[in-house]
Design a protein around this motif. Structure first.
Motif, short mmCIF file in Angstrom:
data_model
loop_
_atom_site.label_atom_id
_atom_site.label_comp_id
_atom_site.label_asym_id
_atom_site.label_seq_id
_atom_site.Cartn_x
_atom_site.Cartn_y
_atom_site.Cartn_z
N TYR A 11 0.78 -1.18 0.22
CA TYR A 11 -0.07 -0.04 -0.04
C TYR A 11 0.17 1.39 -0.28
CZ TYR A 11 -4.28 -2.59 0.37
OH TYR A 11 -5.43 -3.99 0.25
N ASP A 13 1.27 4.20 1.86
CA ASP A 13 1.71 3.85 3.20
C ASP A 13 3.05 3.47 3.61
OD1 ASP A 13 0.79 1.51 3.63
OD2 ASP A 13 -0.21 2.44 5.60
N THR A 15 2.98 -0.11 3.68
CA THR A 15 2.63 -2.07 4.74
C THR A 15 2.22 -2.77 2.78
OG1 THR A 15 0.80 -0.18 5.83
CG2 THR A 15 0.67 -2.90 6.00
N ALA A 17 0.83 -5.86 2.13
CA ALA A 17 -0.64 -6.70 2.49
C ALA A 17 -0.54 -8.37 2.39
CB ALA A 17 -1.30 -6.06 2.21
N PRO A 36 -5.42 -14.59 10.67
CA PRO A 36 -5.71 -14.05 11.75
C PRO A 36 -5.89 -12.08 11.28
CG PRO A 36 -3.44 -14.01 11.57
CD PRO A 36 -3.64 -15.14 10.97
N SER A 37 -6.39 -11.81 11.94
CA SER A 37 -6.79 -9.92 11.43
C SER A 37 -5.13 -9.41 10.76
CB SER A 37 -7.34 -9.20 12.44
OG SER A 37 -7.71 -8.05 11.82
N GLY A 38 -5.50 -8.69 9.95
CA GLY A 38 -4.01 -8.12 8.87
C GLY A 38 -3.55 -8.77 8.64
N CYS A 39 -3.71 -9.77 7.69
CA CYS A 39 -2.58 -11.33 7.39
C CYS A 39 -3.04 -11.24 5.89
CB CYS A 39 -2.72 -12.40 7.87
SG CYS A 39 -4.58 -13.31 7.42
N GLY A 40 -3.76 -10.49 5.25
CA GLY A 40 -3.92 -10.05 3.95
C GLY A 40 -5.07 -10.90 3.34
N LYS A 41 -6.11 -10.71 3.97
CA LYS A 41 -7.55 -11.95 3.67
C LYS A 41 -7.92 -11.14 2.28
CE LYS A 41 -8.91 -13.54 7.19
NZ LYS A 41 -7.81 -12.19 7.98
N THR A 42 -8.54 -9.85 2.82
CA THR A 42 -9.12 -9.49 1.48
C THR A 42 -8.39 -8.52 0.93
OG1 THR A 42 -10.77 -8.20 4.00
CG2 THR A 42 -10.04 -6.76 1.91
N THR A 43 -6.77 -8.29 0.86
CA THR A 43 -6.82 -7.21 -0.28
C THR A 43 -6.48 -8.64 -1.36
OG1 THR A 43 -5.31 -6.18 1.58
CG2 THR A 43 -4.16 -6.60 -0.90
N1 LIG Z 1 -5.85 0.88 1.97
C1 LIG Z 1 -4.84 0.30 2.83
N2 LIG Z 1 -4.07 1.12 2.58
C2 LIG Z 1 -2.27 0.65 3.39
N3 LIG Z 1 -2.93 -0.34 4.51
C3 LIG Z 1 -3.74 -1.04 4.28
C4 LIG Z 1 -5.01 -1.10 3.43
N4 LIG Z 1 -6.11 -2.34 3.88
C5 LIG Z 1 -5.43 -3.03 4.14
N5 LIG Z 1 -4.44 -1.91 4.82
C6 LIG Z 1 -2.43 -2.96 5.89
O1 LIG Z 1 -2.51 -4.42 4.84
C7 LIG Z 1 -2.59 -5.43 5.48
C8 LIG Z 1 -3.48 -6.54 5.34
O2 LIG Z 1 -4.64 -5.72 5.17
P1 LIG Z 1 -6.20 -7.10 4.84
O3 LIG Z 1 -6.02 -7.23 3.17
O4 LIG Z 1 -8.08 -6.16 5.26
O5 LIG Z 1 -6.03 -7.88 6.73
P2 LIG Z 1 -7.19 -9.20 6.73
O6 LIG Z 1 -8.18 -9.55 6.14
O7 LIG Z 1 -6.71 -10.83 6.86
O8 LIG Z 1 -7.38 -8.55 8.14
C9 LIG Z 1 -2.60 -4.88 7.47
O9 LIG Z 1 -1.75 -4.43 7.38
C10 LIG Z 1 -4.04 -3.85 6.81
O10 LIG Z 1 -3.67 -2.62 7.82
#
Ligand SMILES: Nc1ncnc2c1ncn2[C@@H]1O[C@H](COP(=O)(O)OP(=O)(O)O)[C@@H](O)[C@H]1O
Ligand SMILES: [Mg+2]
Length: 282
Positions: A11, A13, A15, A17, A36-43
């Motif tokens: 991303y 910033d 990160t 992901a 776990p939360s924040g591991c990149g699943k949604t991305t």
């Molecule tokens: N738009 C964004 N900008 C910056 N960082 C992001 C953004 N979306 C997600 N992240 C970061 O990317 C990482 C993975 O996020 P995400 O894919 O939402 O994980 P999950 O779905 O597994 O909880 C996390 O550290 C999250 O904070």
């Protein structure tokens, strides 16, 4: 088939992901992304339909690089279901679902007819057609979300924690019906959850992610429970893994015996089965 090859998402910033992901997702099956939360699943999920663009690497759908397909065309073949269903609050249930057939060029009457057929398909009483989302329970709203995603009859469905916001009993029902539906539809489904039990219940294959967007293991539920690839995976599976395995095996046995999906799991007695994966670990 959906394939990831060396896919990284950074991303703006900084990160990371998703980190150098290789993954092959089977056609017509349910693949679960868990972790776990924040591991990149949604991305990972959103890179498939280009809601998020990968920084590096290649994602292909049926051999075609998604970068070479414009997002609206790509999304026509990819349904998307999110937690809380994401319904339009000021539209009736049938109009929420009919949105999709309308977009596909059906006339209003046909779109509503389609919407009611879809309600039926996901086990929603068509008496709800004229109600608004807030007048439905969480579980019912989630069914509407699934119906809407199915409206375009896309070969691929992306589902991001679709059942996470409902209570455990409703959730189990939704999962059962989802499996029944998938038996008929045979869509290519990528399903995100943070719940390992849900992953084991629904997944044909399971991809376990760890923080930093690294793929920790990608395998069948059986193999995952049998042979976790690392301490992280073992911890993520949790201490009652032996019991879970017993339950899973019994469900499989029941399915074979009955020639179909079984009812609720039986026999979690609290005892660790002899000869289980748990025992083999010591
Ligand atoms: N738009 C964004 N900008 C910056 N960082 C992001 C953004 N979306 C997600 N992240 C970061 O990317 C990482 C993975 O996020 P995400 O894919 O939402 O994980 P999950 O779905 O597994 O909880 C996390 O550290 C999250 O904070
Ligand atoms: Mg997420």
């Amino acid at each position: 088939m959906i394939t990831f090859e060396g896919v990284t998402k950074r991303y703006p910033d900084g990160t990371v992901a998703v980190d150098d992901l290789d993954l092959e997702i089977d056609t017509g099956r349910i693949t679960v992304l868990v972790g776990p939360s924040g591991c990149g699943k949604t991305t990972t999920l959103r890179m498939i339909n280009r809601m998020v663009d990968a920084t590096e690497g290649t994602i292909a759908v049926d051999g075609k690089n998604v970068r070479d397909v414009d997002p609206p065309t790509l999304r026509r073949g990819i349904g998307y279901v999110i937690q809380q269903a994401g319904l339009f609050p000021h539209r009736t249930i049938e109009d929420n679902i009919a949105t999709v057939p309308l977009l596909l060029g059906r006339d209003k009457k046909q779109a509503r007819t389609d919407a009611r057929a879809l309600m039926d398909r996901v086990g929603l009483d068509t008496a709800f057609a004229k109600r608004y989302p807030a007048q439905l329970s969480g579980g019912q709203q989630q069914r509407v979300g699934v119906a809407r995603a199915l409206a375009a009859d896309p070969p691929i469905l992306l589902m991001d924690e679709p059942f996470s916001a409902v209570d455990p009993i409703v959730r189990a029902n939704l999962q059962d019906e989802f499996l029944r539906l998938q038996d008929e539809l045979e869509k290519t489904i990528v399903f995100v959850t943070h719940d390992i039990d849900e992953a084991v219940k629904l997944g044909h294959r399971i991809a376990v992610f760890q923080v930093g967007g690294k793929l920790a293991q990608y395998t069948t539920p059986d193999e995952l429970l049998d042979a976790p690839a690392s301490d992280f995976v073992r911890d993520f599976l949790g201490g009652d893994r032996g019991i879970r395995r017993l339950r899973f095996t019994q469900e499989l046995d029941a399915e074979v015996a009955m020639g179909g999906p079984s009812g609720p799991p039986t026999g979690s007695t609290g005892a660790t089965p002899a000869g289980s994966a748990e025992a083999g670990e010591r």
